[in-house]
Write a protein that holds these residues in place. Sequence first.
Motif, PDB file in Angstrom:
ATOM      1  N   LEU A   1       1.060  -1.453   0.069  1.00 42.99           N
ATOM      2  CA  LEU A   1       0.302  -0.215   0.212  1.00 42.99           C
ATOM      3  C   LEU A   1       0.649   1.102   0.516  1.00 42.99           C
ATOM      4  O   LEU A   1       0.634   2.268  -0.975  1.00 42.99           O
TER       5      LEU A   1
ATOM      6  N   GLY B   1       0.650   3.909  -3.003  1.00 38.33           N
ATOM      7  CA  GLY B   1       0.486   5.512  -2.207  1.00 38.33           C
ATOM      8  C   GLY B   1       0.822   6.405  -3.122  1.00 38.33           C
ATOM      9  O   GLY B   1      -0.188   7.095  -3.830  1.00 38.33           O
TER      10      GLY B   1
ATOM     11  N   ASP C   1      -3.164   6.693  -7.826  1.00 38.64           N
ATOM     12  CA  ASP C   1      -4.384   6.863  -7.897  1.00 38.64           C
ATOM     13  C   ASP C   1      -4.991   5.270  -7.962  1.00 38.64           C
ATOM     14  O   ASP C   1      -5.363   4.855  -8.822  1.00 38.64           O
TER      15      ASP C   1
ATOM     16  N   GLN D   1      -7.565   1.242  -1.770  1.00 40.50           N
ATOM     17  CA  GLN D   1      -6.921   1.444  -0.411  1.00 40.50           C
ATOM     18  C   GLN D   1      -6.418   0.004   0.018  1.00 40.50           C
ATOM     19  O   GLN D   1      -6.577  -0.056   1.558  1.00 40.50           O
TER      20      GLN D   1
ATOM     21  N   THR E   1     -13.472  -3.263  -1.717  1.00 37.81           N
ATOM     22  CA  THR E   1     -12.618  -3.787  -0.965  1.00 37.81           C
ATOM     23  C   THR E   1     -13.908  -5.371  -0.734  1.00 37.81           C
ATOM     24  O   THR E   1     -13.681  -6.241  -0.967  1.00 37.81           O
TER      25      THR E   1
ATOM     26  N   LYS F   1      -6.091  -2.253   5.030  1.00 43.65           N
ATOM     27  CA  LYS F   1      -6.110  -1.422   5.062  1.00 43.65           C
ATOM     28  C   LYS F   1      -6.263   0.192   4.814  1.00 43.65           C
ATOM     29  O   LYS F   1      -6.883   0.157   6.106  1.00 43.65           O
TER      30      LYS F   1
ATOM     31  N   PRO G   1      -6.546   4.753   3.956  1.00 46.16           N
ATOM     32  CA  PRO G   1      -6.421   5.748   3.423  1.00 46.16           C
ATOM     33  C   PRO G   1      -5.546   5.660   2.340  1.00 46.16           C
ATOM     34  O   PRO G   1      -4.127   5.388   2.071  1.00 46.16           O
ATOM     35  N   LYS G   2      -5.646   6.323   0.551  1.00 49.43           N
ATOM     36  CA  LYS G   2      -4.557   6.774   0.092  1.00 49.43           C
ATOM     37  C   LYS G   2      -3.499   7.946   0.865  1.00 49.43           C
ATOM     38  O   LYS G   2      -4.194   8.731   1.218  1.00 49.43           O
TER      39      LYS G   2
ATOM     40  N   GLN H   1      -5.657  11.310   0.354  1.00 50.31           N
ATOM     41  CA  GLN H   1      -7.506  11.491   0.300  1.00 50.31           C
ATOM     42  C   GLN H   1      -7.853  12.259   0.818  1.00 50.31           C
ATOM     43  O   GLN H   1      -7.502  12.657   2.517  1.00 50.31           O
TER      44      GLN H   1
ATOM     45  N   PRO I   1     -12.177   5.979   3.945  1.00 50.81           N
ATOM     46  CA  PRO I   1     -11.841   4.431   4.083  1.00 50.81           C
ATOM     47  C   PRO I   1     -13.115   4.264   4.824  1.00 50.81           C
ATOM     48  O   PRO I   1     -12.939   4.555   5.798  1.00 50.81           O
TER      49      PRO I   1
ATOM     50  N   VAL J   1      -9.776   5.070   8.738  1.00 54.50           N
ATOM     51  CA  VAL J   1     -10.937   4.106   8.253  1.00 54.50           C
ATOM     52  C   VAL J   1     -11.973   4.151   9.119  1.00 54.50           C
ATOM     53  O   VAL J   1     -11.317   3.672  10.974  1.00 54.50           O
TER      54      VAL J   1
ATOM     55  N   GLN K   1      -0.925   5.035  11.285  1.00 52.31           N
ATOM     56  CA  GLN K   1      -0.688   5.532  10.001  1.00 52.31           C
ATOM     57  C   GLN K   1       0.360   5.664   9.325  1.00 52.31           C
ATOM     58  O   GLN K   1       0.817   5.269   7.853  1.00 52.31           O
TER      59      GLN K   1
END
Lengths: 284, 284
Positions: free
Chosen positions: A161, A165, A168, A171, A189, A216, A218-219, A222, A229, A254, A278
């Motif tokens: 992930l 990052g 695009d 997640q 997902t 999972k 966030p990008k 984001q 998410p 999330v 994170q």
Amino acid sequence: MTLPPLGLICGSGSLPLEVAEGAHAAGRDVFLIALRGSADKGIERYPHAWLGFGEIGKLLKLLEKAGVKQLVLVGGVQRPALRDIRLDMTGLISMPEIRRLMSAGDDHLLSGVTGFLAARGYEVIGAHEAAPGLTASEGLLGARDATAADATSVAAGLAVLAALGPHDVGQAAVAIGRRIVAVEAAEGTDMMLRRVARLVEKGRIKREGRGGVLVKAPKPGQNLRVDLPAIGPRTIELAAAAGLTGVAVAAGGVLLAERARIIELADSSGLFLAGVPQAAFGAP
Amino acid sequence: MTLPPLGLICGSGSLPLEVAEGAHAAGRDVFLIALRGSADKGIERYPHAWLGFGEIGKLLKLLEKAGVKQLVLVGGVQRPALRDIRLDMTGLISMPEIRRLMSAGDDHLLSGVTGFLAARGYEVIGAHEAAPGLTASEGLLGARDATAADATSVAAGLAVLAALGPHDVGQAAVAIGRRIVAVEAAEGTDMMLRRVARLVEKGRIKREGRGGVLVKAPKPGQNLRVDLPAIGPRTIELAAAAGLTGVAVAAGGVLLAERARIIELADSSGLFLAGVPQAAFGAP
């Protein structure tokens, strides 16, 4: 000094009510704008008003009357066709602006709505800011602990992930040990988890017994204010059906929709559920 | 001095014959070992012998008699259950070694077979080395040229494959403009393309008309001698069905199975087909 009431523009699902409850529990008054055709009746237990999609003038009047300064957009919205929107007078005046919004991509629609409201003096905040208790906290959230094998899977998922990052993409990913068996992009997902279950069934993913983790986050970059998410009870059910042993999400990034039910399901299916800092996801 | 004949251990599909033809066209004699239950009858036009899975002693004798020093393993093999393999005497003697091979993962099985043969004095080379004409060359391979929009998609696909390189993920992705809509992991290229078609149909991928590119390359460090990525006519059919406008593969690193048919299909479906320098994929 008490804060002015928090406005919630409510789409479908249980989330609007959860955010309202979270903000209310934190001592803040709420005022809910229920989108007709989308929002759940359940939100009526709080001060509210029902509104059609094009009633822009009425929306602005209601917000002013309620003294709302901060807003949260929460819940699902089926984007209506432009011709199905009945605009009120303010809506008609804002028509060019609205037409631009409606023809933009989903991401831009949401940022656009945020911009539309910001230009009128409203601050749009994220559901995670309005009700911080709704996102995953750091550490183990359920009863089961992660094993050393789980930790290997989590690390592999985090690494992929982080690598994705700047692009695009998705997640989420599923790792079984060091091997990434699925990466989420446009499918979401749930569909990714169903794919893993199918590949295991067909013998395309080889594994001794259960194993593997959904990761999972966030990008990076984001816009969490309008696009946070989330996982829900169904995520846990699908992860269990795919034979995974756990779910790891970015703490604070999330949302856990129906948190109590998620934890209960994770416990009863023997899955660990963890909030990971994170920074581990390569987020700034 | 002429090279000794090239040995081919032939599984299923059209590829073994194509490699034999390619090597033969390059002036090299070939000797084909046809795996019973897998290989196609068509290979019988070259010097050959049919062999069961466990006939290890016979294999080694045949190779010695034919004067083979270099081998290619090519074509699909359905991995048999250990109990279904009838081992000959040499096979029985090598039983512990074979048992280790059979219980390993697919990647390890292939490397294991390579090691087994290497320990007996045989060099295993890749199909791309035996018949270089079978992999994509650099530049446009079909009639259609790529547009500026296609170039954006290719660049996005290349970037994400390069980012995924150090991780054990897939070999392919689909990009529509800057957006990555699908990343291949355990599901394989065909299933990924079917997913893109379904997501477009459902409106989960929004796109003006046709657009998007399949990008495919080996993983950095992938053992091309035993595991060469490939596309075939079906890849083009599925890319066309997903509404893509082209396919870009790593030149020299992706095999074109039924090359003429691939190019014909790409032309008739209006897809561009391009070989991209491997350096663009982040390969060393």
